[in-house]
Design a protein around this motif. Structure first.
Motif, mmCIF file in Angstrom:
data_model
loop_
_atom_site.group_PDB
_atom_site.id
_atom_site.type_symbol
_atom_site.label_atom_id
_atom_site.label_comp_id
_atom_site.label_asym_id
_atom_site.label_seq_id
_atom_site.Cartn_x
_atom_site.Cartn_y
_atom_site.Cartn_z
ATOM 1 N N LEU A 159 48.709 -23.080 -17.136
ATOM 2 C CA LEU A 159 47.948 -22.716 -18.124
ATOM 3 C C LEU A 159 49.109 -21.971 -19.054
ATOM 4 N N LEU A 160 49.402 -20.841 -18.531
ATOM 5 C CA LEU A 160 50.368 -20.160 -19.257
ATOM 6 C C LEU A 160 51.592 -20.692 -19.653
ATOM 7 N N ALA A 161 52.305 -21.624 -18.941
ATOM 8 C CA ALA A 161 53.313 -22.172 -19.089
ATOM 9 C C ALA A 161 53.262 -23.310 -20.143
ATOM 10 N N ASP A 171 49.141 -28.501 -31.787
ATOM 11 C CA ASP A 171 47.592 -28.065 -31.887
ATOM 12 C C ASP A 171 47.447 -26.605 -31.549
ATOM 13 N N GLY A 172 48.448 -25.897 -31.958
ATOM 14 C CA GLY A 172 48.632 -24.206 -31.579
ATOM 15 C C GLY A 172 48.725 -23.952 -30.188
ATOM 16 N N GLY A 173 49.243 -24.844 -29.503
ATOM 17 C CA GLY A 173 49.371 -24.589 -28.117
ATOM 18 C C GLY A 173 48.506 -24.719 -27.195
ATOM 19 N N ARG A 174 47.600 -25.491 -27.565
ATOM 20 C CA ARG A 174 46.320 -26.059 -26.899
ATOM 21 C C ARG A 174 46.960 -27.163 -25.811
ATOM 22 N N LEU A 175 46.075 -27.175 -24.625
ATOM 23 C CA LEU A 175 46.409 -28.335 -23.810
ATOM 24 C C LEU A 175 44.968 -29.432 -23.960
ATOM 25 N N GLY A 176 45.553 -30.572 -24.172
ATOM 26 C CA GLY A 176 44.574 -31.791 -24.467
ATOM 27 C C GLY A 176 43.805 -32.080 -22.974
ATOM 28 N N THR A 177 42.832 -32.296 -23.021
ATOM 29 C CA THR A 177 41.941 -32.520 -21.768
ATOM 30 C C THR A 177 42.210 -33.794 -21.262
ATOM 31 N N GLN A 200 35.115 -21.994 -14.108
ATOM 32 C CA GLN A 200 35.209 -20.541 -13.843
ATOM 33 C C GLN A 200 35.941 -19.765 -14.904
ATOM 34 N N PHE A 201 36.917 -20.361 -15.229
ATOM 35 C CA PHE A 201 37.995 -19.458 -16.236
ATOM 36 C C PHE A 201 37.241 -19.313 -17.612
ATOM 37 N N ALA A 202 36.542 -20.351 -18.067
ATOM 38 C CA ALA A 202 35.725 -20.362 -19.198
ATOM 39 C C ALA A 202 34.612 -19.350 -19.080
ATOM 40 N N ASP A 203 34.057 -19.339 -17.948
ATOM 41 C CA ASP A 203 32.750 -18.544 -17.747
ATOM 42 C C ASP A 203 33.183 -17.032 -17.916
ATOM 43 N N GLU A 204 34.643 -16.725 -17.515
ATOM 44 C CA GLU A 204 35.266 -15.367 -17.493
ATOM 45 C C GLU A 204 35.876 -15.123 -18.705
ATOM 46 N N GLY A 205 35.811 -16.105 -19.810
ATOM 47 C CA GLY A 205 36.240 -15.690 -21.072
ATOM 48 C C GLY A 205 37.903 -15.876 -21.058
ATOM 49 N N LEU A 206 38.330 -16.628 -20.059
ATOM 50 C CA LEU A 206 39.833 -16.611 -20.034
ATOM 51 C C LEU A 206 40.264 -17.780 -20.993
ATOM 52 N N ILE A 207 39.495 -18.696 -21.034
ATOM 53 C CA ILE A 207 39.759 -19.977 -21.915
ATOM 54 C C ILE A 207 38.733 -20.537 -22.614
ATOM 55 N N GLU A 208 38.829 -21.349 -23.512
ATOM 56 C CA GLU A 208 37.765 -22.020 -24.352
ATOM 57 C C GLU A 208 38.049 -23.578 -23.998
ATOM 58 N N ARG A 209 36.989 -24.134 -23.630
ATOM 59 C CA ARG A 209 36.770 -25.666 -23.433
ATOM 60 C C ARG A 209 36.095 -26.111 -24.618
ATOM 61 N N GLY A 210 36.921 -26.762 -25.467
ATOM 62 C CA GLY A 210 36.332 -27.359 -26.621
ATOM 63 C C GLY A 210 36.384 -29.154 -26.501
ATOM 64 N N ARG A 211 36.144 -29.595 -27.468
ATOM 65 C CA ARG A 211 35.884 -31.272 -27.368
ATOM 66 C C ARG A 211 37.365 -31.838 -27.535
ATOM 67 N N GLY A 212 38.000 -32.093 -26.346
ATOM 68 C CA GLY A 212 39.250 -32.634 -26.142
ATOM 69 C C GLY A 212 40.275 -31.610 -26.108
ATOM 70 N N ILE A 214 41.882 -27.575 -24.433
ATOM 71 C CA ILE A 214 41.669 -26.234 -23.604
ATOM 72 C C ILE A 214 42.251 -25.206 -24.310
ATOM 73 N N ALA A 215 42.027 -23.987 -24.753
ATOM 74 C CA ALA A 215 42.838 -23.064 -25.392
ATOM 75 C C ALA A 215 42.574 -21.833 -24.710
ATOM 76 N N VAL A 216 43.777 -20.951 -24.389
ATOM 77 C CA VAL A 216 43.812 -19.911 -23.920
ATOM 78 C C VAL A 216 42.989 -18.923 -24.682
ATOM 79 N N GLN A 217 42.258 -18.039 -24.233
ATOM 80 C CA GLN A 217 41.677 -17.020 -24.977
ATOM 81 C C GLN A 217 42.303 -15.594 -24.657
ATOM 82 N N ASP A 218 42.446 -15.434 -23.249
ATOM 83 C CA ASP A 218 43.048 -14.027 -22.782
ATOM 84 C C ASP A 218 44.190 -14.297 -21.901
ATOM 85 N N ARG A 219 45.233 -14.130 -22.546
ATOM 86 C CA ARG A 219 46.538 -14.476 -21.825
ATOM 87 C C ARG A 219 46.860 -13.407 -20.928
#
Length: 232
Positions: A159-161, A171-177, A200-212, A214-219
């Motif tokens: 995800l970092l890469a 898309d601002g550096g997002r990863l498409g699902t 698990q990462f989403a629950d910890e606030g590391l990423i955001e899972r949106g419709r279509g 994934i965006a990193v929230q906490d690099r």
């Protein structure tokens, strides 16, 4: 890829990366600048090799595919790096698939012109030796990384890469699902396991899972999870 017929931009990249001394004067008329877009293949494993490309802007990912269709990520690359260097030296077909992560530029020159004008040019040979040596070192680290580290570490590194903060990132550096199955193959695990870890990462606030997407929230948090073992 499309050729960018801008000799001024080519000259700028050559200066910025010290390539003016790598390519001899007779070769310069045959050197071109080429633009690539996110998701574009710069070369594919098994194809005939005919060009040396030098990455001067953007990010690419390099992976290999087995006869059974399984893929293994080898590395992500940013400037300065080369594509087709090992194949040029060995006279071999393309060893690995190279795909663009972001928009960017490569400087390209045909093998035929390299052999004609630079076969014994010491600065070019030193440049190729340095690049090839670093690639073999990186490949060794990458293979051990995939074998020795848990999926959580590999996915955090991935995800970092593939998501990064750059003005022209798609898309601002997002990863498409839609690319999650490829991600699972690339890091050597199942699609279901990737989804579990992403939740698990989403629950910890590391990423955001949106419709279509994934965006990193906490690099910083992802870097802590990945440790020093990242694919770049």
């Amino acid at each position: 890829m499309k050729e960018a017929k801008d000799r001024g931009l080519l000259a700028r990249f050559m200066r910025e990366h010290g390539l003016e001394r790598v390519f001899p004067e007779p070769l310069l008329p045959h050197v071109g600048l080429y633009r690539f877009e996110p998701g574009e293949f710069l070369c594919r494993q098994g194809d005939p090799a005919a060009w040396l490309y030098v990455l001067v802007k953007g990010k690419i990912k390099i992976y290999t595919t087995s006869a059974e269709g399984k893929t293994l990520i080898l590395s992500f690359k940013t400037p300065l790096d080369a594509i087709g260097d090992i194949e040029y030296v060995q006279g071999a077909d393309i060893l690995n698939t190279v795909e663009a992560v972001s928009a960017g530029f490569v400087i390209g020159v045909p093998y035929a012109r390299l052999r004609q004008h630079a076969a014994d040019h010491a600065p070019l040979l030193r440049f190729l030796l340095d690049i090839v040596s670093r690639k073999f070192f990186a490949k060794s680290l990458s293979l051990s990384f995939n074998l020795m580290h848990p999926v959580e570490v590999r996915l955090a590194s991935y995800l970092l890469a593939v998501t990064f903060e750059e003005p022209d990132a798609p898309d601002g550096g997002r990863l498409g699902t839609s690319g999650l199955r490829d991600a699972a193959n690339l890091i050597g695990t199942s699609y279901r396991h990737v989804n579990r870890v992403l939740q698990q990462f989403a629950d910890e606030g590391l990423i955001e899972r949106g419709r279509g997407f994934i965006a990193v929230q906490d690099r910083a948090g992802l870097r802590a999870r990945a440790g020093r073992n990242i694919y770049e």
